[in-house]
Design a protein around this motif. Structure first.
Motif, mmCIF file in Angstrom:
data_model
loop_
_atom_site.group_PDB
_atom_site.id
_atom_site.type_symbol
_atom_site.label_atom_id
_atom_site.label_comp_id
_atom_site.label_asym_id
_atom_site.label_seq_id
_atom_site.Cartn_x
_atom_site.Cartn_y
_atom_site.Cartn_z
ATOM 1 N N LEU A 60 0.636 -1.218 0.105
ATOM 2 C CA LEU A 60 -0.100 -0.087 0.017
ATOM 3 C C LEU A 60 0.884 1.138 -0.087
ATOM 4 C CD1 LEU A 60 -2.898 -1.053 2.416
ATOM 5 C CD2 LEU A 60 -2.832 -0.738 -0.113
ATOM 6 N N ILE A 61 1.948 1.273 0.838
ATOM 7 C CA ILE A 61 2.949 2.434 0.824
ATOM 8 C C ILE A 61 3.490 2.658 -0.526
ATOM 9 C CG2 ILE A 61 5.075 3.142 1.460
ATOM 10 C CD1 ILE A 61 3.121 3.569 3.738
ATOM 11 N N ALA A 62 3.796 1.531 -1.213
ATOM 12 C CA ALA A 62 4.470 1.685 -2.582
ATOM 13 C C ALA A 62 3.346 2.307 -3.552
ATOM 14 C CB ALA A 62 4.779 0.566 -3.061
ATOM 15 N N SER A 63 2.054 1.683 -3.618
ATOM 16 C CA SER A 63 1.121 1.875 -4.504
ATOM 17 C C SER A 63 0.446 3.126 -4.361
ATOM 18 C CB SER A 63 -0.117 0.710 -4.397
ATOM 19 O OG SER A 63 -1.100 1.078 -5.152
ATOM 20 N N LEU A 64 0.310 3.680 -3.170
ATOM 21 C CA LEU A 64 -0.266 4.962 -2.785
ATOM 22 C C LEU A 64 0.823 6.126 -2.935
ATOM 23 C CD1 LEU A 64 -2.735 3.860 -0.061
ATOM 24 C CD2 LEU A 64 -3.344 4.410 -2.521
ATOM 25 N N SER A 65 2.248 5.567 -2.941
ATOM 26 C CA SER A 65 3.315 6.846 -3.144
ATOM 27 C C SER A 65 3.447 7.566 -1.656
ATOM 28 C CB SER A 65 3.016 7.664 -4.307
ATOM 29 O OG SER A 65 3.287 7.050 -5.545
ATOM 30 N N LEU A 66 3.115 6.685 -0.582
ATOM 31 C CA LEU A 66 3.275 7.519 0.711
ATOM 32 C C LEU A 66 4.607 7.318 1.214
ATOM 33 C CD1 LEU A 66 -0.149 5.835 2.166
ATOM 34 C CD2 LEU A 66 0.312 7.941 1.224
ATOM 35 N N PRO A 67 5.247 8.148 2.107
ATOM 36 C CA PRO A 67 6.250 8.227 2.686
ATOM 37 C C PRO A 67 6.502 6.882 3.461
ATOM 38 C CG PRO A 67 5.316 10.173 3.207
ATOM 39 C CD PRO A 67 4.248 9.403 2.661
ATOM 40 N N GLN A 68 7.683 6.305 3.361
ATOM 41 C CA GLN A 68 8.121 5.030 3.917
ATOM 42 C C GLN A 68 7.691 5.022 5.482
ATOM 43 O OE1 GLN A 68 8.608 2.334 2.296
ATOM 44 N NE2 GLN A 68 8.706 1.037 4.025
ATOM 45 N N ALA A 69 8.199 6.457 5.944
ATOM 46 C CA ALA A 69 7.896 6.693 7.459
ATOM 47 C C ALA A 69 6.474 6.442 8.044
ATOM 48 C CB ALA A 69 8.736 8.131 7.586
ATOM 49 N N LYS A 70 5.597 6.470 7.156
ATOM 50 C CA LYS A 70 4.168 6.586 7.610
ATOM 51 C C LYS A 70 3.724 4.894 7.695
ATOM 52 C CE LYS A 70 2.920 10.873 7.852
ATOM 53 N NZ LYS A 70 4.044 11.490 7.573
ATOM 54 N N LEU A 71 4.562 3.842 7.354
ATOM 55 C CA LEU A 71 4.193 2.777 7.487
ATOM 56 C C LEU A 71 3.558 2.181 8.767
ATOM 57 C CD1 LEU A 71 5.921 -0.366 5.580
ATOM 58 C CD2 LEU A 71 4.962 -0.686 8.013
ATOM 59 N N PRO A 72 4.125 2.589 9.746
ATOM 60 C CA PRO A 72 3.520 2.045 11.382
ATOM 61 C C PRO A 72 2.281 2.818 11.537
ATOM 62 C CG PRO A 72 5.478 3.351 11.507
ATOM 63 C CD PRO A 72 5.568 3.191 10.094
ATOM 64 N N PHE A 73 1.981 4.009 10.887
ATOM 65 C CA PHE A 73 0.698 4.734 11.572
ATOM 66 C C PHE A 73 -0.280 4.119 10.354
ATOM 67 C CE2 PHE A 73 4.466 7.686 12.045
ATOM 68 C CZ PHE A 73 4.180 7.778 13.420
ATOM 69 N N LEU A 74 0.098 3.737 9.302
ATOM 70 C CA LEU A 74 -0.840 3.119 8.293
ATOM 71 C C LEU A 74 -1.387 1.890 8.695
ATOM 72 C CD1 LEU A 74 -2.305 3.489 5.526
ATOM 73 C CD2 LEU A 74 -0.129 2.121 4.535
ATOM 74 N N GLY A 75 -0.327 1.179 9.482
ATOM 75 C CA GLY A 75 -0.834 -0.032 10.055
ATOM 76 C C GLY A 75 -1.901 0.210 11.352
ATOM 77 N N ARG A 76 -1.742 0.909 12.071
ATOM 78 C CA ARG A 76 -2.523 1.388 12.967
ATOM 79 C C ARG A 76 -4.072 1.941 12.256
ATOM 80 N NH1 ARG A 76 1.426 5.327 16.611
ATOM 81 N NH2 ARG A 76 -0.536 5.647 17.840
ATOM 82 N N LEU A 77 -3.897 2.657 11.312
ATOM 83 C CA LEU A 77 -5.194 2.851 10.861
ATOM 84 C C LEU A 77 -5.845 1.600 10.292
ATOM 85 C CD1 LEU A 77 -6.909 5.537 9.600
ATOM 86 C CD2 LEU A 77 -5.836 4.685 7.345
ATOM 87 N N MET A 78 -5.273 0.898 9.661
ATOM 88 C CA MET A 78 -5.886 -0.358 8.636
ATOM 89 C C MET A 78 -6.303 -1.464 10.012
ATOM 90 S SD MET A 78 -5.874 0.224 5.744
ATOM 91 C CE MET A 78 -6.027 -1.351 5.074
ATOM 92 N N ARG A 79 -5.521 -1.349 11.309
ATOM 93 C CA ARG A 79 -5.987 -2.130 12.386
ATOM 94 C C ARG A 79 -7.475 -1.939 12.848
ATOM 95 N NH1 ARG A 79 -1.993 -2.402 17.158
ATOM 96 N NH2 ARG A 79 -2.607 -0.248 17.390
ATOM 97 N N LEU A 80 -7.452 -0.551 13.118
ATOM 98 C CA LEU A 80 -8.792 0.031 13.366
ATOM 99 C C LEU A 80 -9.935 -0.189 12.299
ATOM 100 C CD1 LEU A 80 -10.739 1.646 15.211
ATOM 101 C CD2 LEU A 80 -9.856 3.618 13.917
ATOM 102 N N LEU A 81 -9.530 -0.113 10.999
ATOM 103 C CA LEU A 81 -10.693 -0.115 10.001
ATOM 104 C C LEU A 81 -10.955 -1.757 10.077
ATOM 105 C CD1 LEU A 81 -9.478 2.343 7.349
ATOM 106 C CD2 LEU A 81 -11.496 2.545 8.961
#
Length: 365
Positions: A60-81
């Motif tokens: 998802l980080i690669a596909s959405l061109s998000l900063p690599q540093a956001k990976l752990p925060f994205l994980g928390r968002l996806m965990r809630l959803l």
């Protein structure tokens, strides 16, 4: 003499601890809506679909061109959803996320599935600042003598109307798209599920509110021998290309409705007060023949029903408050619908099978 109040039962320690957790959950549940808004704005459902239906966080980080540093925060968002049923997750050896039916509704660009509609416009409308501000200021609205709904009171304009288009054209466009998704989704499913409603019917007038003719076109395709007329505001009718199949009429259902054997009101009446609904239904009654000649009005709308289960019923109640905030309308239970039907001069009605959060009523002159 005042009635004696029941004695207050002091909660147990365990009940108080649970109550605190419940308070936290109810106080913060808006974060689920905001997380869903965030995921939709980032394009996560569409990215998972484009990646074949499953994606890890690095995917998802690669596909959405998000900063690599956001990976752990994205994980928390996806965990809630995922805990809320928006996504499904498999942990082996790293978390892989897939779509659920809910997130499938938020995928953009699916052309092969006729039953699919991207619900992002609805989500982004009801989670926008224009709408969230209404809920934030709801206590203030209750304290004032304002006769207009909270939306009009807050913005000095009406949702879906030209007054809002002049003030916030971008939001107006999004809200109209959201309304179309809300009203038109599952039209093809409904036509299949309720074929019996149209048996023996020779003509139908579909009364719309800021529609685009989707239901009328679906009816014309499914029942080519039925004469289909679509009634909507003149400015909306002008936007629909003539197709030579459906008869498009610009008008006002508060004044008159084109005559037909059957009049259809799909997701219309919940926008209006009881008084306005009685006026609309009375005009429907004037537009149809007697019951002996097959005259009837069909209402497809949300029907509040505790028996539908706690989750579905809460959804219906949320939609009720949603209408209170936006348009001053309401969702109704069977008794409410019966009262409107009787006040409009109809003699009888029949509740057909439920359809998701909605139901269908046949009413007879």
């Amino acid at each position: 003499m005042a009635a004696l109040a029941p004695s207050i039962v002091v909660p147990t320690d365990a009940e108080l601890l649970q109550a605190q957790a419940d308070l936290w959950r109810n106080s913060l549940c808006y974060l689920k809506s905001m997380a869903l808004k965030c995921a939709t704005e980032l394009g996560i459902p569409t990215a998972i679909y484009s990646l074949g239906g499953a994606a890890s966080l690095p995917d998802l980080i690669a596909s959405l061109s998000l900063p690599q540093a956001k990976l752990p925060f994205l994980g928390r968002l996806m965990r809630l959803l995922s805990s809320s049923g928006v996504f499904a997750v498999v942990e082996s050896p790293e978390a892989v996320y897939s779509l659920t039916p809910l997130s499938y509704l938020l995928v953009d660009g699916i052309a092969a599935d006729n039953n699919h509609m991207d619900h992002a416009p609805f989500l982004l409308t009801v989670t926008s600042a224009h709408y969230i501000d209404l809920a934030i200021d709801l206590a203030d609205w209750f304290k004032k003598e304002a006769k207009t709904p909270p939306f009009d009171h807050k913005h000095a304009a009406s949702l879906f109307e030209e007054s809002m288009e002049r003030k916030a054209p971008g939001f107006h466009k999004m809200s109209i798209l959201g309304l179309l998704v809300h009203d038109n989704f599952a039209t093809s499913i409904a036509v299949r599920e309720y074929q019996d409603v149209f048996q023996g019917v020779k003509s139908v007038t579909d009364c719309c509110y800021h529609g685009d003719g989707t239901t009328g076109k679906a009816l014309a395709k499914a029942f080519p021998l039925i004469k289909i007329t679509v009634l909507d505001l003149p400015q909306e009718i002008r936007k629909i290309p003539a197709d030579g199949v459906v008869n498009y009429v610009g008008g006002d259902m508060f004044k008159s409705i084109p005559r037909a054997q059957m009049v259809l009101l799909k997701m219309v009446l919940h926008h209006w007060s009881d008084e306005d609904c009685v006026k609309i239904l009375a005009n429907c009654r004037k537009a149809i023949p007697s019951r002996e000649e097959g005259g009837k009005v069909v209402i497809a709308d949300i029907i509040l029903d505790p028996a539908s289960g706690p989750v579905m019923f809460q959804t219906q109640l949320l939609m009720d408050v949603c209408m209170m905030l936006m348009k001053g309308g309401r969702q109704r239970d069977v008794n409410d619908w019966r009262d409107l039907i009787q006040k409009a001069g109809f003699s009888d009605y029949k509740l057909l099978k439920k359809f998701g959060a909605r139901g269908v009523l046949e009413i007879y002159p």
